[in-house]
Design a protein around this motif. Sequence first.
Motif, PDB file in Angstrom:
ATOM      1  N   ARG A 215       0.820  -1.200   0.000  1.00 38.55           N
ATOM      2  CA  ARG A 215       0.000   0.000   0.000  1.00 38.55           C
ATOM      3  C   ARG A 215       0.856   1.253   0.000  1.00 38.55           C
ATOM      4  NH1 ARG A 215      -3.078  -3.113   3.615  1.00 38.55           N
ATOM      5  NH2 ARG A 215      -2.059  -2.096   5.379  1.00 38.55           N
ATOM      6  N   GLY A 216       1.982   1.201   0.689  1.00 36.56           N
ATOM      7  CA  GLY A 216       2.902   2.351   0.707  1.00 36.56           C
ATOM      8  C   GLY A 216       3.474   2.603  -0.668  1.00 36.56           C
ATOM      9  N   GLY A 217       3.839   1.558  -1.396  1.00 38.11           N
ATOM     10  CA  GLY A 217       4.412   1.712  -2.730  1.00 38.11           C
ATOM     11  C   GLY A 217       3.401   2.278  -3.709  1.00 38.11           C
ATOM     12  N   VAL A 218       2.160   1.840  -3.632  1.00 31.14           N
ATOM     13  CA  VAL A 218       1.118   2.342  -4.529  1.00 31.14           C
ATOM     14  C   VAL A 218       0.855   3.814  -4.276  1.00 31.14           C
ATOM     15  CG1 VAL A 218      -1.319   2.165  -5.106  1.00 31.14           C
ATOM     16  CG2 VAL A 218       0.063   0.089  -4.846  1.00 31.14           C
ATOM     17  N   SER A 219       0.853   4.229  -3.037  1.00 32.15           N
ATOM     18  CA  SER A 219       0.596   5.638  -2.694  1.00 32.15           C
ATOM     19  C   SER A 219       1.705   6.540  -3.236  1.00 32.15           C
ATOM     20  CB  SER A 219       0.497   5.790  -1.173  1.00 32.15           C
ATOM     21  OG  SER A 219      -0.576   5.003  -0.680  1.00 32.15           O
ATOM     22  N   PHE A 220       2.957   6.087  -3.133  1.00 32.10           N
ATOM     23  CA  PHE A 220       4.083   6.888  -3.628  1.00 32.10           C
ATOM     24  C   PHE A 220       3.997   7.053  -5.140  1.00 32.10           C
ATOM     25  CE2 PHE A 220       8.495   7.170  -5.123  1.00 32.10           C
ATOM     26  CZ  PHE A 220       8.859   8.359  -4.491  1.00 32.10           C
ATOM     27  N   ILE A 221       3.676   5.979  -5.838  1.00 26.61           N
ATOM     28  CA  ILE A 221       3.543   6.045  -7.309  1.00 26.61           C
ATOM     29  C   ILE A 221       2.403   6.971  -7.678  1.00 26.61           C
ATOM     30  CG2 ILE A 221       2.976   4.720  -9.372  1.00 26.61           C
ATOM     31  CD1 ILE A 221       4.400   2.329  -8.050  1.00 26.61           C
ATOM     32  N   LEU A 222       1.314   6.925  -6.924  1.00 24.38           N
ATOM     33  CA  LEU A 222       0.166   7.781  -7.208  1.00 24.38           C
ATOM     34  C   LEU A 222       0.511   9.260  -7.044  1.00 24.38           C
ATOM     35  CD1 LEU A 222      -2.836   7.937  -7.917  1.00 24.38           C
ATOM     36  CD2 LEU A 222      -3.341   7.739  -5.460  1.00 24.38           C
ATOM     37  N   VAL A 223       1.290   9.565  -6.039  1.00 25.06           N
ATOM     38  CA  VAL A 223       1.715  10.958  -5.814  1.00 25.06           C
ATOM     39  C   VAL A 223       2.552  11.458  -6.980  1.00 25.06           C
ATOM     40  CG1 VAL A 223       3.131  12.467  -4.369  1.00 25.06           C
ATOM     41  CG2 VAL A 223       1.536  10.834  -3.312  1.00 25.06           C
ATOM     42  N   ILE A 224       3.498  10.593  -7.414  1.00 26.38           N
ATOM     43  CA  ILE A 224       4.351  10.982  -8.549  1.00 26.38           C
ATOM     44  C   ILE A 224       3.509  11.216  -9.802  1.00 26.38           C
ATOM     45  CG2 ILE A 224       6.191  10.196 -10.086  1.00 26.38           C
ATOM     46  CD1 ILE A 224       7.408   8.737  -7.704  1.00 26.38           C
ATOM     47  N   PHE A 225       2.540  10.284 -10.024  1.00 24.75           N
ATOM     48  CA  PHE A 225       1.688  10.403 -11.207  1.00 24.75           C
ATOM     49  C   PHE A 225       0.884  11.706 -11.186  1.00 24.75           C
ATOM     50  CE2 PHE A 225      -2.454   9.685 -13.249  1.00 24.75           C
ATOM     51  CZ  PHE A 225      -2.033   9.442 -14.550  1.00 24.75           C
ATOM     52  N   ILE A 226       0.319  12.030 -10.026  1.00 24.12           N
ATOM     53  CA  ILE A 226      -0.468  13.267  -9.910  1.00 24.12           C
ATOM     54  C   ILE A 226       0.429  14.492 -10.117  1.00 24.12           C
ATOM     55  CG2 ILE A 226      -1.807  14.689  -8.297  1.00 24.12           C
ATOM     56  CD1 ILE A 226      -2.879  12.064  -7.099  1.00 24.12           C
ATOM     57  N   GLY A 227       1.636  14.419  -9.600  1.00 24.45           N
ATOM     58  CA  GLY A 227       2.569  15.547  -9.779  1.00 24.45           C
ATOM     59  C   GLY A 227       2.906  15.772 -11.242  1.00 24.45           C
ATOM     60  N   LEU A 228       3.216  14.691 -11.941  1.00 24.91           N
ATOM     61  CA  LEU A 228       3.528  14.794 -13.367  1.00 24.91           C
ATOM     62  C   LEU A 228       2.327  15.313 -14.148  1.00 24.91           C
ATOM     63  CD1 LEU A 228       5.552  11.479 -13.931  1.00 24.91           C
ATOM     64  CD2 LEU A 228       6.444  13.823 -13.891  1.00 24.91           C
ATOM     65  N   LEU A 229       1.115  14.797 -13.757  1.00 27.33           N
ATOM     66  CA  LEU A 229      -0.088  15.252 -14.438  1.00 27.33           C
ATOM     67  C   LEU A 229      -0.305  16.749 -14.221  1.00 27.33           C
ATOM     68  CD1 LEU A 229      -2.574  14.481 -16.100  1.00 27.33           C
ATOM     69  CD2 LEU A 229      -3.769  13.971 -13.945  1.00 27.33           C
ATOM     70  N   GLY A 230      -0.010  17.245 -13.030  1.00 23.75           N
ATOM     71  CA  GLY A 230      -0.137  18.666 -12.762  1.00 23.75           C
ATOM     72  C   GLY A 230       0.816  19.516 -13.597  1.00 23.75           C
ATOM     73  N   ILE A 231       2.047  19.003 -13.725  1.00 24.38           N
ATOM     74  CA  ILE A 231       3.036  19.739 -14.538  1.00 24.38           C
ATOM     75  C   ILE A 231       2.592  19.828 -15.982  1.00 24.38           C
ATOM     76  CG2 ILE A 231       5.400  19.689 -15.393  1.00 24.38           C
ATOM     77  CD1 ILE A 231       6.186  18.387 -12.717  1.00 24.38           C
ATOM     78  N   ILE A 232       2.084  18.687 -16.504  1.00 28.84           N
ATOM     79  CA  ILE A 232       1.634  18.671 -17.902  1.00 28.84           C
ATOM     80  C   ILE A 232       0.462  19.611 -18.102  1.00 28.84           C
ATOM     81  CG2 ILE A 232       0.607  17.215 -19.676  1.00 28.84           C
ATOM     82  CD1 ILE A 232       2.241  14.871 -18.520  1.00 28.84           C
ATOM     83  N   MET A 233      -0.508  19.579 -17.163  1.00 30.89           N
ATOM     84  CA  MET A 233      -1.676  20.448 -17.290  1.00 30.89           C
ATOM     85  C   MET A 233      -1.252  21.911 -17.220  1.00 30.89           C
ATOM     86  SD  MET A 233      -4.381  18.643 -17.810  1.00 30.89           S
ATOM     87  CE  MET A 233      -5.664  19.811 -17.366  1.00 30.89           C
ATOM     88  N   GLY A 234      -0.311  22.195 -16.339  1.00 32.51           N
ATOM     89  CA  GLY A 234       0.176  23.591 -16.263  1.00 32.51           C
ATOM     90  C   GLY A 234       0.862  24.024 -17.524  1.00 32.51           C
ATOM     91  N   TYR A 235       1.616  23.106 -18.136  1.00 35.90           N
ATOM     92  CA  TYR A 235       2.298  23.467 -19.402  1.00 35.90           C
ATOM     93  C   TYR A 235       1.289  23.699 -20.502  1.00 35.90           C
ATOM     94  CZ  TYR A 235       5.302  22.970 -23.453  1.00 35.90           C
ATOM     95  OH  TYR A 235       5.940  23.204 -24.657  1.00 35.90           O
ATOM     96  N   LEU A 236       0.226  22.860 -20.534  1.00 38.38           N
ATOM     97  CA  LEU A 236      -0.774  23.046 -21.582  1.00 38.38           C
ATOM     98  C   LEU A 236      -1.553  24.333 -21.374  1.00 38.38           C
ATOM     99  CD1 LEU A 236      -2.153  19.383 -21.847  1.00 38.38           C
ATOM    100  CD2 LEU A 236      -0.640  20.575 -23.459  1.00 38.38           C
ATOM    101  N   VAL A 237      -1.839  24.683 -20.106  1.00 41.15           N
ATOM    102  CA  VAL A 237      -2.551  25.939 -19.858  1.00 41.15           C
ATOM    103  C   VAL A 237      -1.762  27.135 -20.311  1.00 41.15           C
ATOM    104  CG1 VAL A 237      -3.475  27.421 -18.031  1.00 41.15           C
ATOM    105  CG2 VAL A 237      -3.949  24.972 -18.013  1.00 41.15           C
ATOM    106  N   LYS A 238      -0.469  27.100 -20.113  1.00 37.99           N
ATOM    107  CA  LYS A 238       0.367  28.187 -20.537  1.00 37.99           C
ATOM    108  C   LYS A 238       0.368  28.289 -22.066  1.00 37.99           C
ATOM    109  CE  LYS A 238       3.513  28.097 -16.629  1.00 37.99           C
ATOM    110  NZ  LYS A 238       4.907  27.907 -16.201  1.00 37.99           N
TER     111      LYS A 238
END
Length: 238
Positions: A215-238
């Motif tokens: 469960r700890g490993g899945v949570s860490f991967i999920l955080v990374i995925f959400i972070g990357l998704l945020g960066i991509i969305m921010g780049y597209l908004v710009k």
Amino acid sequence: MSTGELLSIEPLELKFPFELKKQISCSLQLANKTDNFIAFKVKTTNPKKYCVRPNTGIVMPRSTCDVIVTMQAQKEAPLDMQCRDKFLLQSVKVHDGATVKDITAEMFNKESGNVVEESKLRVVYVSPPQPPSPVPEGSEEGSSPRGSVSDNGNGNGNSFDFVPAARTLPEAQDISAELKALISKLTEEKNSAIQQNSKLRQELEHLRREGSKSRGGVSFILVIFIGLLGIIMGYLVK
């Protein structure tokens, strides 16, 4: 009553109210009229049929001791209610303060020079008490009732082999052995169940730890995925 130099015995006949398939007991009283400690031992010609408690003991000076003789349940009635079983009570002086633990078979050995007093007791079967019944017509009131027949021999001309009386009946000994075996088996099964329970708890704890790691490993991967998704969305908004 038998009045010997060491012990007096009451009664001299062991009277058993005979009944089929029923254990029957009677008692003896041993009285020490001396100022010495007296050791006693009870023997019988039929040790498988009777148990005696106590079969050995110490009677202190000027005191008494009760002995219980139990006959195991009989499956068949004896012929004419006769019984040829005998008991032998041996007594001997011992040192002051002696206890049952001090009693040895050698004490009652006449060949060793010990002064052993012996008393023979006979077994008598009597009919169990019956409820009173009306006297039938035509009966003779003066006629005496017929008593139970017993072995009234005094042992003259007969040889009896006496062996130490048992403290418990053979049937009781067999039951005790079966109970011990059952208890031992249940104890082993209990210990085995405890070991299996402990093993299961260890395996369950191990699974819990592995699950926490997963469960700890899945949570860490999920955080990374959400972070990357945020960066991509921010780049597209710009």
